[in-house]
Every structure is written in C-alpha cells, then in structure tokens.
Design an enzyme around this catalytic site. Structure first.
Site, short mmCIF file in Angstrom:
data_model
loop_
_atom_site.label_atom_id
_atom_site.label_comp_id
_atom_site.label_asym_id
_atom_site.label_seq_id
_atom_site.Cartn_x
_atom_site.Cartn_y
_atom_site.Cartn_z
N GLY A 141 0.88 -1.18 -0.29
CA GLY A 141 0.26 -0.04 0.10
C GLY A 141 0.93 1.20 -0.09
O GLY A 141 1.63 1.00 -0.74
N ASP A 196 2.32 3.00 2.45
CA ASP A 196 3.69 2.16 3.26
C ASP A 196 5.38 2.11 2.00
O ASP A 196 5.98 2.61 2.09
CB ASP A 196 3.88 1.55 3.82
CG ASP A 196 5.02 1.01 5.15
OD1 ASP A 196 5.29 1.84 4.86
OD2 ASP A 196 4.84 -0.15 5.96
N SER A 222 -5.91 3.52 7.84
CA SER A 222 -6.36 1.90 8.24
C SER A 222 -7.48 1.74 7.02
O SER A 222 -7.65 0.65 6.56
CB SER A 222 -6.88 2.08 9.11
OG SER A 222 -6.35 1.40 10.19
N THR A 223 -7.61 2.36 5.34
CA THR A 223 -8.90 1.79 4.72
C THR A 223 -8.13 0.46 3.65
O THR A 223 -8.66 0.84 2.84
CB THR A 223 -9.12 3.44 4.14
OG1 THR A 223 -8.44 4.05 3.38
CG2 THR A 223 -9.62 3.97 5.54
N TYR A 242 -5.23 -2.89 5.73
CA TYR A 242 -6.10 -2.81 6.91
C TYR A 242 -7.72 -3.16 7.23
O TYR A 242 -8.77 -3.06 8.40
CB TYR A 242 -5.74 -1.89 8.40
CG TYR A 242 -4.06 -1.97 8.42
CD1 TYR A 242 -3.55 -3.45 8.37
CD2 TYR A 242 -3.76 -1.18 9.49
CE1 TYR A 242 -2.66 -3.89 8.82
CE2 TYR A 242 -2.38 -1.56 10.22
CZ TYR A 242 -1.58 -2.56 9.72
OH TYR A 242 -0.83 -3.32 10.13
N1 AR6 Z 1 -0.86 7.82 -2.06
C1 AR6 Z 1 -2.45 8.14 -1.19
N2 AR6 Z 1 -2.44 6.80 -0.60
C2 AR6 Z 1 -2.53 5.85 -0.96
C3 AR6 Z 1 -1.21 5.23 -1.94
C4 AR6 Z 1 -0.58 6.78 -1.95
N3 AR6 Z 1 0.70 6.49 -3.23
N4 AR6 Z 1 -1.54 4.31 -1.93
C5 AR6 Z 1 -2.16 3.75 -1.76
N5 AR6 Z 1 -2.91 4.11 -0.60
P1 AR6 Z 1 -3.24 0.93 3.02
P2 AR6 Z 1 -4.00 0.49 5.99
C6 AR6 Z 1 -4.48 4.19 0.19
O1 AR6 Z 1 -3.08 -0.08 2.77
O2 AR6 Z 1 -4.66 0.12 5.50
C7 AR6 Z 1 0.94 -1.80 4.58
O3 AR6 Z 1 0.92 -3.20 3.82
C8 AR6 Z 1 -5.44 3.09 0.05
O4 AR6 Z 1 -5.62 3.33 -1.70
O5 AR6 Z 1 -2.15 1.62 2.30
O6 AR6 Z 1 -3.07 1.73 6.65
C9 AR6 Z 1 1.00 -1.51 6.17
O7 AR6 Z 1 2.41 -1.83 5.99
C10 AR6 Z 1 -5.59 3.34 0.99
O8 AR6 Z 1 -7.07 4.25 1.04
O9 AR6 Z 1 -2.95 1.29 4.49
C11 AR6 Z 1 0.67 -1.97 6.80
O10 AR6 Z 1 0.59 -3.84 7.22
C12 AR6 Z 1 -4.75 3.90 1.99
O11 AR6 Z 1 -4.01 4.89 1.08
C13 AR6 Z 1 -0.16 -2.54 6.19
O12 AR6 Z 1 -0.41 -1.67 5.06
C14 AR6 Z 1 -4.48 3.46 3.12
O13 AR6 Z 1 -4.41 1.94 2.67
C15 AR6 Z 1 -1.46 -0.47 6.73
O14 AR6 Z 1 -2.63 -1.14 5.74
#
Ligand code: AR6
Length: 176
Positions: free
Chosen positions: A36, A38, A121-122, A125
C-alpha cells in the site's frame, strides 16, 4: 470556522509526490515497510528510509514516529500505525483518532507546518471509509481548534475520487 490561518484541503493523488513539511505513512508496527502507501513511500524515499526506521524499534498502534524524507519531496515522514478493522468493537475509532492526534503532535513538536495524510487504515487494514473519514475529520478538526496557529496546511490525500468525495463530505460535515 475551525482555524483562520490553516488551509485544509482534500485531494486525489499520490502522497509520495507531496512537497509538504511532512507526509504521514500508514505503516505497521514493525515500521519496516509493507504494501500500500507504506510500500510506495519506502520505494520513493529510497533505502535510507528503511535504515532509519530500523533504528526506531517499532511503533504501537495509535502512536507515531518521525524520520527524514530522503528522496521524497517531503522533508519528513511521520509513520503512524492504524488499527486493523475488526468490526468496530475493538476500540478501532479511538485508536484511529490517536493516529491523527499523535501525528499532529509530532508535527507540532518539530515545527512542521504543512502535513499530508493518507486515508489511514482504509486499505489493507479494512477500515470502512465512511467511518474512517469521520474519525479523521473530527480528530483533525479538534486539533486545529486546540492549536489554531500551529499549521499552515493540512492535506487529506486520497488515492481515488470516490475516497476523496467521502473524506471531503466528512470534513464538510464538521462545519455544516
Ligand atoms: N498515495 C495516497 N494514498 C495511497 C497510496 C498513495 N501512494 N497508496 C495507497 N493509498 P494502505 P492501511 C491509499 O493499505 O489500510 C501496509 O502493508 C489506499 O487506497 O496503504 O493503513 C502497511 O505496512 C488506502 O485508501 O494502509 C501495513 O501493514 C489508504 O492509502 C498496512 O498496509 C491506506 O491503505 C496498513 O494498512
């Protein structure tokens, strides 16, 4: 009016492109990278970011840690760990609110005035966006009201237009 001096904007985009004082990373408690946003932040920042993260010794859910931004346009990364959605009865709301609060607290301590948040988290998670957006908007609104001169710009950077609409509605709902 939440703050006379801080602009608060909700945009669609890639947070790794934001040239704010800090971008917030939706990390996991190891702080050693993942998928994601991260994964995208670590790829764009380069390997020095992981090297600095290794020295932090992890981060509990709801807390935040700060590093430099390395190859990112943002000077700093504030890494926070959102809750995994377990249906809503496991203090997810409080933990998610703590992510926004701790991130803005670290920003204030470091005199960082422009901060970009992803939708913590969306993604992986699984936190429903409708509910997560309300927690995000309410918590940031409370922090801006409590510290009205601390920030110049708060961005919510959503990855798609549908998410942008949901977060924008939540922010608009605060002032309606
Ligand atoms: N810019 C902005 N938003 C983004 C980007 C980006 N480049 N890429 C994804 N999103 P997530 P979580 C959005 O899964 O749910 C990781 O493996 C995405 O569409 O990145 O908090 C970590 O190491 C979503 O709406 O984070 C943890 O293990 C939002 O960012 C876990 O994922 C968050 O999605 C954390 O999960």
């Amino acid at each position: 009016m939440i703050s006379d001096t801080c602009r608060w904007d909700i945009q669609t985009g890639d947070i790794t492109r934001c040239a704010t004082d800090a971008i917030v990373n939706a990390a996991n408690s190891s702080l050693l990278g993942g998928g994601g946003v991260d994964g995208a932040i670590h790829r764009a920042a380069g390997p020095e970011l992981l090297a600095e993260c290794r020295m932090l010794g992890g981060c509990p859910v709801g807390e935040a840690r700060i590093t430099r931004g390395y190859n990112l346009p943002a000077a700093h990364v504030i890494h926070t760990v959102g809750p995994v959605w377990r249906g809503g009865g496991a203090s997810e709301g409080e933990l998610l609110a703590n992510c926004y609060k701790s991130s803005l607290g670290l920003a204030r301590e470091n005199s960082l005035r422009s901060i970009a948040f992803p939708a913590i988290s969306t993604g992986i998670y699984g936190y429903p966006k409708d509910e997560a957006s309300k927690v995000a908007a309410r918590t940031v609104g409370e922090e801006l009201a409590a510290f009205p001169l601390a920030f110049d710009l708060i961005l919510f950077i959503c990855f798609d237009d549908e998410s942008r609409r949901i977060y924008a509605e939540a922010v608009a709902g605060l002032t309606a």
